[in-house]
Design an enzyme around this catalytic site. Structure first.
Site, PDB file in Angstrom:
ATOM      1  N   CYS A  98       0.847  -1.188   0.000  1.00 34.49           N
ATOM      2  CA  CYS A  98       0.000   0.000   0.000  1.00 34.49           C
ATOM      3  C   CYS A  98       0.882   1.236   0.000  1.00 34.49           C
ATOM      4  CB  CYS A  98      -0.912   0.012   1.217  1.00 34.49           C
ATOM      5  SG  CYS A  98       0.003   0.153   2.746  1.00 34.49           S
ATOM      6  N   CYS A 101       3.840   1.551   2.419  1.00 34.79           N
ATOM      7  CA  CYS A 101       5.067   0.822   2.105  1.00 34.79           C
ATOM      8  C   CYS A 101       5.959   1.687   1.211  1.00 34.79           C
ATOM      9  CB  CYS A 101       4.755  -0.475   1.365  1.00 34.79           C
ATOM     10  SG  CYS A 101       3.893  -1.680   2.354  1.00 34.79           S
ATOM     11  N   ASP A 503     -14.348 -20.956 -14.405  1.00 33.81           N
ATOM     12  CA  ASP A 503     -13.524 -21.956 -13.754  1.00 33.81           C
ATOM     13  C   ASP A 503     -14.146 -22.169 -12.368  1.00 33.81           C
ATOM     14  OD1 ASP A 503     -11.285 -23.556 -13.125  1.00 33.81           O
ATOM     15  OD2 ASP A 503     -10.400 -21.863 -12.056  1.00 33.81           O
TER      16      ASP A 503
END
Lengths: 805, 62
Positions: A98, A101, A503
């Site tokens: 984020c 950081c 999937d």
């Protein structure tokens, strides 16, 4: 302070055995390991303790030992570039979650001695550090970053990327120039319009006209240069396209105005400038959307480390991954990613394959089994016998496969290009005919003027805006809702879909096992859960996490104890006051000499068996649950006229258990990735347009084969790379949102083209007959543009604005 | 009348040119390379007065 308090640095629960307590800045802090303690000390010691208040992420950090000091100065020297007053190095940072950081890395690097400036890009996680090589060595920078818990890798931009960056900057400069000049031009044009209606001193009019011409010239020949060259290319290739139409319109309006400027008469430079400016804006936004969607490229290609350790006798040496040869033996420590494919010489170990397969559970691999590049070693240090060199590794092969699949797809014919292909020749013919007709009946000057008037009136202002504005507004509205279309062509394809294929694991289901039922034998349910949780305490395995979270949800007290012994792939064994607890697979318990009652739980779910000493206590069933919103998504897709299908590698029965309640039309079980791709190919051959929704590398071929590939985020970088439609939050409802929005966008584009045509079809005959004054043409042109833009803006409200983002 | 208009027009051209040069300089310097960044800039409250910072610290200590 209770036991469950997480580590003050990484936020993970602290296994009691590993607890580290440290007294920092007048307060006791608790850490899960010495690494976290060290990082916390560095961060607070540099006065950057604010980081812990700023951060807003809860994901797990990088595993311990992920950075093993692989880069020495000699290896890094290739990435260092001299600059005026120092040197510069580009890095790619792993572990950025984020904004805080980014903040932390920038501030911390800048605070180091000898670092001039450090900048981290929010989108690409690339850092550019300018430093003084005499005072700090590059390896010290790397150690510093690793010290605060991030994984640095050297980065060098390739030529294609540099060219793309240059291209983007030049487009931005052109657009900015066009906007500033058009703003000036609007002032002059307003005066000229007023003068036309109220009368104006001819001398003043001429001066203002000259100014208007002066500012328009750079707009046409500098800002509009990409269209002009594009138009010239299309003439040379004899393939009329949108660029030609734009170039022709701009040049006609400009040329006519220059003629009028000299010969006297009304000018309309503003038409030429507006076309260039608005269409440049469209290109700029489209490019930004595409770049945003493709931010995972770098990270994907750098998933495999660029350096590794090779065994030489009983010692290791560090080499470049590119130098690894078949038959080499490499040492891979826990926390490192495998640089190349190979077989394990020592084992067993647990491997996190999430990055390449999308499989959320760690997989156990024994001696002699194959491991793939890009996967992460979790449990113990192993020796890898190399079977493929770096250029033939799994990641390299998949990257090539995806590239090929993307290249094979027919280039998208944009709707406007199709229109332009016959509209341009028609307009040219009509203009020529006009000139010929008036040339024989009136004087030649008038004939040329009228022919140019036809070209100007036919100018594709509204036509040129019809598609880009709708695409722009739709992609913007979608992005606000966490849906990223990789470009206008994808929006168009999404609007034409007929089939949606899903999937199963991680797409329709959560991909994280959860406790669905508890089957105790002679004890209470909560006692069984408590026993299992006690044994699993501190384990990071997803099944253990599932049991622990179920225990917490049900308020079961977990006595704080030491972590148990993890047997990779089998279970956990733990000595406690009340004897040995064993939690794991049926085989694991049987091997310990515990008799399991014959029972038939008969599901495809995962069974975890629990025993205390030699007494069997029961089983807990965990299963992968259906995502919330799946039912709603499928119902809405069917309402939008799409068929639905489920493609899974699991058994047919498992597929039906998930698919039937959701009302999925077609369920195909037991498909390999290639079979999934082939199934889609068959559908496409039968004229269907398929969207494939998946999340792992399993689906990569299917995602590329489908008209539109869609990866759920939380998926892998490689999946993000293969998909055309990216969802930033893994909510299935957004697939339905995207389809509905795209269908609406397509409808609006058709309406826009219709209106633009009506305008042209009525105005051209008037121009041919010489009944259209230029000023009226300009006014009508502006009106039709406003109609088209306004119609496109309706797309902004096509999606309900979410309260939570 | 005409000459004053002319002066104003030329003046506005110079103003526009100035802004344009500033823009080109910003593009060259890479100010637009990372548009995500701008919205977090205001949160980097490094320039807060010292007493506000101390107060904040006290609160978290309590």
């Amino acid at each position: 302070m209770s036991v469950q308090d997480p580590c003050d640095h990484c936020g993970l629960p602290i296994p009691e055995a590993d607890l580290v307590v440290d007294h920092i800045q007048g307060k006791d802090h608790r850490f899960c390991c010495h690494g976290c303690q060290g990082a916390y000390r560095i961060i607070t010691g540099s006065g950057l303790g604010d980081f812990y208040q700023r951060r807003d992420w809860s994901e797990t950090g990088l595993p311990q030992g992920a950075y093993e000091n692989l880069y020495d100065d000699a290896a890094l020297q290739a990435y260092v570039f001299p600059t005026t007053g120092g040197a510069e190095i580009s890095l790619l940072l792993e572990g950025i979650h984020c904004a805080s950081c980014v903040w932390l890395n920038e501030k911390y690097l800048s605070s180091l001695d000898g670092v001039h400036e450090a900048r981290v890009n929010y989108g690409t996680h690339r850092a550019r550090v300018q430093f003084d090589p005499a005072r700090v060595r590059p390896s010290e920078l790397f150690d510093a970053i690793a010290g605060i818990g991030y994984l640095p890798r050297p980065y060098s931009a390739d030529n294609a990327q540099l060219a793309a960056d240059r291209e983007r900057r030049s487009l931005l400069t052109r657009f900015g120039t066009a906007v500033f000049l058009s703003m000036q031009l609007m002032g002059y044009s307003l005066a000229l319009y007023a003068g036309y209606f109220q009368g104006m001193d001819p001398k003043a009019q001429t001066i203002i006209q000259w100014f208007a011409g002066g500012v328009t010239t750079p707009v046409v020949f500098y800002a509009g240069w990409p269209f002009l060259t594009g138009a010239w290319r299309s003439v040379r290739n004899r393939a009329p396209n949108m660029d030609l139409l734009i170039g022709l319109g701009v040049l006609a309006a400009y040329g006519y105005s220059v003629y009028a400027l000299i010969a006297g008469g009304e000018v309309f430079f503003d038409t030429a400038a507006m076309i260039v400016t608005l269409i440049l804006a469209g290109r700029l936004f489209e490019g930004a959307a595409r770049r945003q969607a493709g931010a995972g490229v770098d990270r994907l290609l750098r998933l495999a480390p660029s350096r590794c350790k090779r065994w030489i006798g009983s010692a290791t040496e560090e080499i470049d991954t590119s130098q690894v040869q078949i038959g080499d033996r490499l040492l891979i420590s826990p926390g490192e990613r495998f640089p190349v494919d190979g077989t394990l010489e020592t084992g067993p170990t647990e491997i996190d394959e999430a990055a390449v397969t999308g499989e959320p559970l760690p997989v156990t691999r024994n001696t002699g089994e194959e491991v793939l590049s890009g996967t992460m070693n979790l449990a113990s240090a192993v020796t890898l016998c190399v079977t493929h060199p770096a250029t033939e590794s799994f990641i390299a092969r998949v990257s090539r496969l995806v590239e090929e699949a993307q290249a094979r797809q027919a280039p998208v014919q944009r709707m406007a290009d199709q229109v332009a292909a016959w509209f341009v020749p028609c307009v040219l013919l009509v203009a020529c005919a006009t000139a010929l007709y008036w040339g024989t009946t009136a004087d030649p000057t008038l004939a040329v003027l009228r022919a140019v008037a036809v070209l100007v009136v036919a100018c594709p202002c509204a036509l040129g805006l019809a598609t880009p504005t709708a695409v722009l507004v739709a992609t913007g509205a979608a992005a606000e809702n966490g849906i990223l279309f990789r470009g206008g062509d994808i929006l168009e394809k999404t609007g034409r879909l007929t089939t949606a294929a899903f999937d199963k694991t991680g797409t329709l289901t959560r991909g994280k096992p959860q406790v669905v039922s508890i089957h105790p034998l002679g004890v209470s349910e909560s006692f069984l859960l408590q026993t299992a949780a006690e044994a699993e305490w501190g384990a990071s395995h997803p099944l253990a996490q599932g049991i622990l979270s179920a225990a917490r949800e049900r308020g079961v007290k977990i006595p704080p104890t030491q972590g148990g012994t993890v047997m990779p792939g089998r279970g956990v064994e733990k000595r406690t006051d009340r004897g040995v607890l064993r939690v794991g697979s049926a085989l694991f318990l049987q091997e310990a000499g515990i008799e399991l009652p014959q029972h038939d739980l008969a599901t495809d779910a995962t069974e975890v068996h629990i025993a205390q000493n030699e007494i069997y206590l029961g089983a807990i069933i965990l299963n992968d649950l259906i995502r919330p919103g799946a039912t709603d998504c499928l119902r809405r897709l069917q309402k939008s006229g799409l068929n639905t299908a489920l493609l899974t590698g699991d058994r047919q029965t498992t597929g039906e258990r998930i698919g039937k309640p959701l009302g999925i039309g077609q369920i195909e079980g037991g498909l390999s990735p290639e079979q999934k791709a082939r199934w889609i190919e068959t559908q496409e051959k039968n004229g269907r347009k398929v969207i494939m929704v998946g999340d792992g590398i399993n689906d990569a071929p299917a995602l590329s084969t489908a008209s539109v590939g869609c990866a759920m985020a939380g998926g892998t970088d490689i999946a993000l790379e293969t998909s055309d439609l990216v969802l930033t939050k893994p909510e299935l409802g957004r697939v339905a949102d995207a389809v509905q929005l795209a269908q609406k966008a397509l409808r609006i584009i058709r309406q826009n083209l219709f209106w633009a045509f009506i305008y042209n079809l009525t105005a051209i005959p008037l121009a041919i007959s010489g009944n259209l004054a230029p000023i009226h043409a300009a006014g009508a042109m502006a009106l039709s543009s406003i109609c088209v833009v306004g119609n496109s803006l309706r797309l902004k409200r096509a999606l309900p604005r979410r309260t939570s983002c | 009348m005409l000459s004053s208009t002319l002066i104003l027009i030329i003046l506005s051209l110079f103003l526009g040119a100035g802004v344009w040069l500033f823009f080109v300089w910003a593009v060259r310097k890479g100010e637009f390379d990372d548009t995500e960044r701008a919205k977090y800039r205001m949160l980097d409250d490094d320039d807060l007065p010292q007493e506000v910072k101390n107060e904040g610290k006290k609160k978290t200590d309590d």
